[in-house]
Design an enzyme around this catalytic site. Structure first.
Site, PDB file in Angstrom:
ATOM      1  N   GLU A  99      13.141  -8.486  91.484  1.00  0.00           N
ATOM      2  CA  GLU A  99      13.334  -7.907  93.023  1.00  0.00           C
ATOM      3  C   GLU A  99      12.500  -9.101  93.687  1.00  0.00           C
ATOM      4  O   GLU A  99      12.774  -9.558  94.799  1.00  0.00           O
ATOM      5  CB  GLU A  99      12.757  -6.546  93.322  1.00  0.00           C
ATOM      6  CG  GLU A  99      12.689  -6.331  94.579  1.00  0.00           C
ATOM      7  CD  GLU A  99      11.518  -6.651  95.643  1.00  0.00           C
ATOM      8  OE1 GLU A  99      11.548  -6.608  96.782  1.00  0.00           O
ATOM      9  OE2 GLU A  99      10.419  -7.237  94.988  1.00  0.00           O
ATOM     10  N   ASP A 131       9.894  -5.489  87.855  1.00  0.00           N
ATOM     11  CA  ASP A 131       9.085  -6.800  87.914  1.00  0.00           C
ATOM     12  C   ASP A 131       8.157  -6.976  88.458  1.00  0.00           C
ATOM     13  O   ASP A 131       7.686  -6.347  89.820  1.00  0.00           O
ATOM     14  CB  ASP A 131      10.062  -7.991  88.150  1.00  0.00           C
ATOM     15  CG  ASP A 131      10.518  -8.126  89.540  1.00  0.00           C
ATOM     16  OD1 ASP A 131      11.158  -7.149  89.852  1.00  0.00           O
ATOM     17  OD2 ASP A 131      10.563  -9.208  90.329  1.00  0.00           O
TER      18      ASP A 131
END
Length: 383
Positions: A137, A75
């Site tokens: 994350e 991400d």
């Protein structure tokens, strides 16, 4: 890998997929599977509560002790309200740099991982290498705990986890944890001309915030700014409440965050802060019985603690020729892996100074250094 043409091409594919935190991982996992699935010896899929988001990991080599995990998150942070001079979701090469959201944090490392698959396939590994890809994350290391637990259950023993966050290929073995919480004060609403008949949630939220500021000042006196990586910090992030000037507010929400230095007891600090809120709640209930304080933890990311005898540390220093590891101020998934008993360090291409900014970039020189680092790891696992 010479001019790392394969790594650059894969990085371009990764950047073009808009993997802002919270989005489905289907598209990027399909791309990763295309490169990894046929060559690997085992695969793990670890889902969290959202079934459109999955962590994946691939094992290359035999299931024996001494494995290495290379781990990175898929991400990226949003680009809204940022002024880019290059298309954020396209990899633009210029003057030895590649621009695009996530090039530095941390799709450059992912590209190097994926580009190593042909070498992993051709090399007779005597100990395994895992390629691990996690989700979300950036919003609190939400995916990594599920994958870390699955790898522990499905591996014969891991020697080292290397999380490829941008460190300019230096070895990092220490960083702060991160804890974020909402504290909501529920008061009693009345007309503002009769405040003694109600109880202002906003006033108590402000009193709570003032005590957090005082606690933050206390922490700042314990360690100098020059040693900021060892300083525990508090942030009074938000105070939201109230409806109109003539209404005593019955609800006010405070967001606060803690970045706890390694070695400090984060749970003790959180308990102390909650005790402050509970003391205010008791005072509120003396005035109005139905008032209350409510807690909502947003995320709790563990710190990465230095372990001088860690096999991951000795491996990283040996591969890079560095004499000692560094510490950083930002948090990563490394603490998550360490929390389940896996020796963990951080080492990846690019600088954190380029991350999360408009025109985020990574140098081709750093990609090349990462490719060579992974080549050395592969060679190490084959003898």
């Amino acid at each position: 890998m010479g001019e790392n043409l394969e790594t650059k091409a894969i990085l371009g594919e990764l950047v073009r997929i808009e993997t802002v935190s919270g989005c489905s991982t289907n598209e990027i996992n399909d791309l990763i599977n295309k490169y990894c699935e046929q060559s690997c010896d085992a695969k793990i899929i670890a889902s969290g509560p959202n079934k459109t988001q999955k962590n994946i990991a691939f094992r290359f080599g035999p299931d024996v002790p001494g494995g290495i995990i290379l781990s990175g998150h898929t991400d990226v942070v949003p680009v809204q309200d940022q002024k880019w001079s290059h298309p954020p979701f396209d990899a633009t090469e210029r003057d030895g740099r590649i621009y695009g959201r996530g090039t530095c944090d941390m799709k450059g490392f992912l590209a190097s991982m994926i580009a190593s698959v042909p070498k992993l396939d051709m090399t007779k590994l005597v100990r395994p290498i895992w390629l691990a890809f996690t989700y979300d994350e950036e919003t609190g290391c939400l995916g990594a705990p599920y994958l870390a637990k699955e790898i522990v259950k499905n591996s014969s023993g891991i020697k080292a986890v290397i999380v490829g966050e941008p460190t300019e290929m230096t070895i990092v073995d220490q960083h702060k944890g991160a804890f974020v919480e909402y504290v909501t004060f529920h008061g009693l609403s009345v007309h503002s001309s009769l405040p003694w008949l109600g109880l202002s949630a906003t006033e108590y939220a402000i009193r709570f915030g003032a005590q957090l500021v005082a606690l933050s000042e206390e922490f700042s006196k314990e360690v100098t700014v020059t040693d900021a990586d060892r300083m525990t910090t508090l942030n009074l992030a938000q105070i939201n409440g109230g409806t109109a000037h003539n209404i005593v507010p019955d609800k006010c929400r405070v967001m606060w965050s803690l970045r706890c230095a390694p070695g400090q007891d984060a749970n003790a600090i959180v308990t102390r802060i909650r005790a402050i809120a509970r003391s205010l709640e008791a005072e509120m209930q003396n005035h109005a019985f139905k008032t209350s304080v409510e807690f909502e933890t947003i995320f709790d990311v563990p710190p990465l603690a230095a372990k001088p005898d860690s096999p991951a540390l000795h491996l990283g220093l040996g591969m890079t020729g560095q004499n000692a590891a560094q510490s950083v101020n930002y948090g990563t998934e490394a603490g998550v892996y360490q929390n389940v008993g896996l020796p963990t360090i951080i080492c990846g291409p690019g600088s954190i100074e380029q991350a999360h900014k408009p025109d985020e970039w990574i140098s081709i020189e750093q990609l090349d250094a990462c490719d060579k680092f992974i080549e050395k790891l592969i060679a190490n696992q084959s003898v």
